[in-house]
Design an enzyme around this catalytic site. Structure first.
Site, PDB file in Angstrom:
ATOM      1  N   ASN A   9      57.131  25.405  25.643  1.00 50.26           N
ATOM      2  CA  ASN A   9      56.302  26.213  26.385  1.00 50.26           C
ATOM      3  C   ASN A   9      56.531  26.063  27.963  1.00 50.26           C
ATOM      4  O   ASN A   9      56.277  25.373  28.513  1.00 50.26           O
ATOM      5  CB  ASN A   9      54.698  25.975  26.156  1.00 50.26           C
ATOM      6  CG  ASN A   9      54.104  26.650  26.990  1.00 50.26           C
ATOM      7  OD1 ASN A   9      54.263  27.626  27.332  1.00 50.26           O
ATOM      8  ND2 ASN A   9      52.679  26.291  26.995  1.00 50.26           N
ATOM      9  N   LYS A  11      55.537  28.108  30.220  1.00 49.89           N
ATOM     10  CA  LYS A  11      54.414  28.500  31.021  1.00 49.89           C
ATOM     11  C   LYS A  11      55.028  29.543  31.914  1.00 49.89           C
ATOM     12  O   LYS A  11      55.828  30.294  31.852  1.00 49.89           O
ATOM     13  CB  LYS A  11      53.597  27.234  31.698  1.00 49.89           C
ATOM     14  CG  LYS A  11      53.116  26.268  30.564  1.00 49.89           C
ATOM     15  CD  LYS A  11      52.354  25.302  31.130  1.00 49.89           C
ATOM     16  CE  LYS A  11      52.379  24.168  30.047  1.00 49.89           C
ATOM     17  NZ  LYS A  11      51.123  23.258  30.380  1.00 49.89           N
ATOM     18  N   HIS A  94      46.404  28.830  23.802  1.00 49.75           N
ATOM     19  CA  HIS A  94      46.703  27.754  24.649  1.00 49.75           C
ATOM     20  C   HIS A  94      45.579  27.364  25.231  1.00 49.75           C
ATOM     21  O   HIS A  94      44.795  28.181  25.687  1.00 49.75           O
ATOM     22  CB  HIS A  94      47.834  27.938  25.361  1.00 49.75           C
ATOM     23  CG  HIS A  94      48.532  26.663  26.000  1.00 49.75           C
ATOM     24  ND1 HIS A  94      47.953  26.245  27.268  1.00 49.75           N
ATOM     25  CD2 HIS A  94      49.338  26.041  25.582  1.00 49.75           C
ATOM     26  CE1 HIS A  94      48.663  25.129  27.212  1.00 49.75           C
ATOM     27  NE2 HIS A  94      49.467  24.945  26.591  1.00 49.75           N
ATOM     28  N   GLU A  96      45.327  26.551  28.113  1.00 50.11           N
ATOM     29  CA  GLU A  96      45.144  27.002  29.553  1.00 50.11           C
ATOM     30  C   GLU A  96      44.561  28.687  29.493  1.00 50.11           C
ATOM     31  O   GLU A  96      43.972  29.181  30.326  1.00 50.11           O
ATOM     32  CB  GLU A  96      46.581  26.924  30.417  1.00 50.11           C
ATOM     33  CG  GLU A  96      46.861  25.682  30.681  1.00 50.11           C
ATOM     34  CD  GLU A  96      48.189  25.281  30.587  1.00 50.11           C
ATOM     35  OE1 GLU A  96      49.212  26.233  30.612  1.00 50.11           O
ATOM     36  OE2 GLU A  96      48.540  24.179  30.571  1.00 50.11           O
ATOM     37  N   GLU A 166      46.794  20.318  20.299  1.00 49.79           N
ATOM     38  CA  GLU A 166      46.746  20.021  21.746  1.00 49.79           C
ATOM     39  C   GLU A 166      45.783  19.225  22.253  1.00 49.79           C
ATOM     40  O   GLU A 166      45.030  20.251  22.830  1.00 49.79           O
ATOM     41  CB  GLU A 166      47.648  21.087  22.592  1.00 49.79           C
ATOM     42  CG  GLU A 166      48.757  21.441  21.983  1.00 49.79           C
ATOM     43  CD  GLU A 166      49.709  22.279  23.194  1.00 49.79           C
ATOM     44  OE1 GLU A 166      50.788  21.932  23.545  1.00 49.79           O
ATOM     45  OE2 GLU A 166      49.141  23.003  23.978  1.00 49.79           O
ATOM     46  N   GLY A 172      49.889  18.295  30.455  1.00 50.53           N
ATOM     47  CA  GLY A 172      50.269  18.326  31.631  1.00 50.53           C
ATOM     48  C   GLY A 172      49.862  17.124  32.413  1.00 50.53           C
ATOM     49  O   GLY A 172      49.783  17.058  33.716  1.00 50.53           O
ATOM     50  N   SER A 212      51.973  16.250  26.786  1.00 50.70           N
ATOM     51  CA  SER A 212      52.780  15.315  27.465  1.00 50.70           C
ATOM     52  C   SER A 212      54.008  14.621  26.582  1.00 50.70           C
ATOM     53  O   SER A 212      54.272  13.446  26.830  1.00 50.70           O
ATOM     54  CB  SER A 212      52.091  14.148  28.261  1.00 50.70           C
ATOM     55  OG  SER A 212      51.143  14.726  29.113  1.00 50.70           O
TER      56      SER A 212
HETATM   57  C1  PEP Z   1      51.824  22.439  26.729  1.00 42.28           C
HETATM   58  O1  PEP Z   1      51.758  23.409  27.593  1.00 42.28           O
HETATM   59  O2  PEP Z   1      51.596  22.968  25.482  1.00 42.28           O
HETATM   60  C2  PEP Z   1      52.092  21.155  26.813  1.00 42.28           C
HETATM   61  C3  PEP Z   1      51.837  20.313  25.772  1.00 42.28           C
HETATM   62  O3  PEP Z   1      52.216  20.684  28.119  1.00 42.28           O
HETATM   63  P1  PEP Z   1      52.920  19.262  28.493  1.00 42.28           P
HETATM   64  O4  PEP Z   1      53.922  19.081  27.717  1.00 42.28           O
HETATM   65  O5  PEP Z   1      53.487  19.433  29.935  1.00 42.28           O
HETATM   66  O6  PEP Z   1      51.813  18.327  28.381  1.00 42.28           O
END
Ligand code: PEP
Length: 250
Positions: A9, A11, A94, A96, A166, A172, A212
């Protein structure tokens, strides 16, 4: 044995030139994997990504889509517009989007239905916040997101959906859920899907872990029995790191 679905992803990152460089570096690095590789890129990079990934094993996804086919929805994009240019996957709900753009379980459901109707494969994100986990509400929240967000989804439709668990506190932040925490939460989600769709559909459903995940922790996470892949943010922005995640599970 299922293979894994590993999706990046990006973003709101990567101008055209950067996107091209990343994809060209990534292609040879993941060409031998038996896992499914997806890159979910910003709208402006979609056409470039589709062109570069043609005749490779990399699939292209978007990061959102609207539930209407057309109309006065400034700033939104219709699933058919994505499908038309060769996009195959779309991230929906997501955290976000839920946090900053008012996405709810109801809009997640609408977007998922529209994506499926257009022939896209939705990657539907669910996950609890730290407060929800610490107050003992993790299971309630995940159950609500599944019950509400998949309310009208049939078993046939479920077969074309990927779910991404998630935990919001791990996205992040550099804090990854432990292998056991991720596996337990995904196992719980699977049991909720099983209640509605039966064991076979729940077992066949792909549920990724995201938060992460990187080249260092991917192998252990992907080896857990309930974890069917990963949704990777930060580490997907560097071809070598993302490839290492993809290749962490043979
Ligand atoms: C994501 O954006 O779905 C995500 C898991 O980000 P990160 O791997 O940076 O934590």
């Amino acid at each position: 044995m299922k293979n894994k679905i590993v999706a990046g992803n990006w973003k709101m990152n990567k101008l055209q030139k950067e996107a091209k460089k990343l994809i060209k570096t990534l292609i040879p690095l993941v060409k031998d994997t038996t896992n499914t590789v997806v890159i979910c890129v910003p709208y402006t990079d979609l056409a470039t990504a589709v062109k570069l990934c043609k005749d490779t094993n990399i699939h292209v996804g978007a990061q959102n889509c609207h539930w209407k086919e057309s109309g006065a929805f400034t700033g939104e994009i219709a699933p058919s517009m994505l499908k038309e240019i060769g996009v195959e996957y779309v991230v929906i709900g997501h955290s976000e989007r839920r946090t900053y753009f008012g996405e709810t379980d109801a809009t997640v459901l609408q977007r998922t239905q529209a994506a499926l109707a257009a022939g896209l494969k939705p990657i539907v994100c669910i996950g609890e916040t730290l407060e929800e986990r610490n107050s003992g509400n993790m299971e309630n929240v995940l159950k609500r997101q599944i019950v509400e967000g998949f309310k009208d989804i049939t078993a046939d439709q479920l077969a074309n959906i990927v779910v991404a668990y998630e935990p919001v506190w791990a996205i992040g932040t550099g804090v990854t859920a432990t292998d056991q925490q991720a596996n337990d939460a995904i196992g719980f989600c699977r049991s909720v899907f099983e209640e509605k769709y039966g064991k076979e559909a729940a077992d066949n459903l792909y549920i990724q872990y995201g938060g992460s995940m990187n080249e260092k922790n991917a192998e252990a996470l992907l080896n857990m029995p309930h974890i069917d892949g990963g949704l990777i943010g930060g580490a997907s922005l560097v071809a070598e790191k993302f490839a290492a995640v993809v290749n962490a599970h043979k």
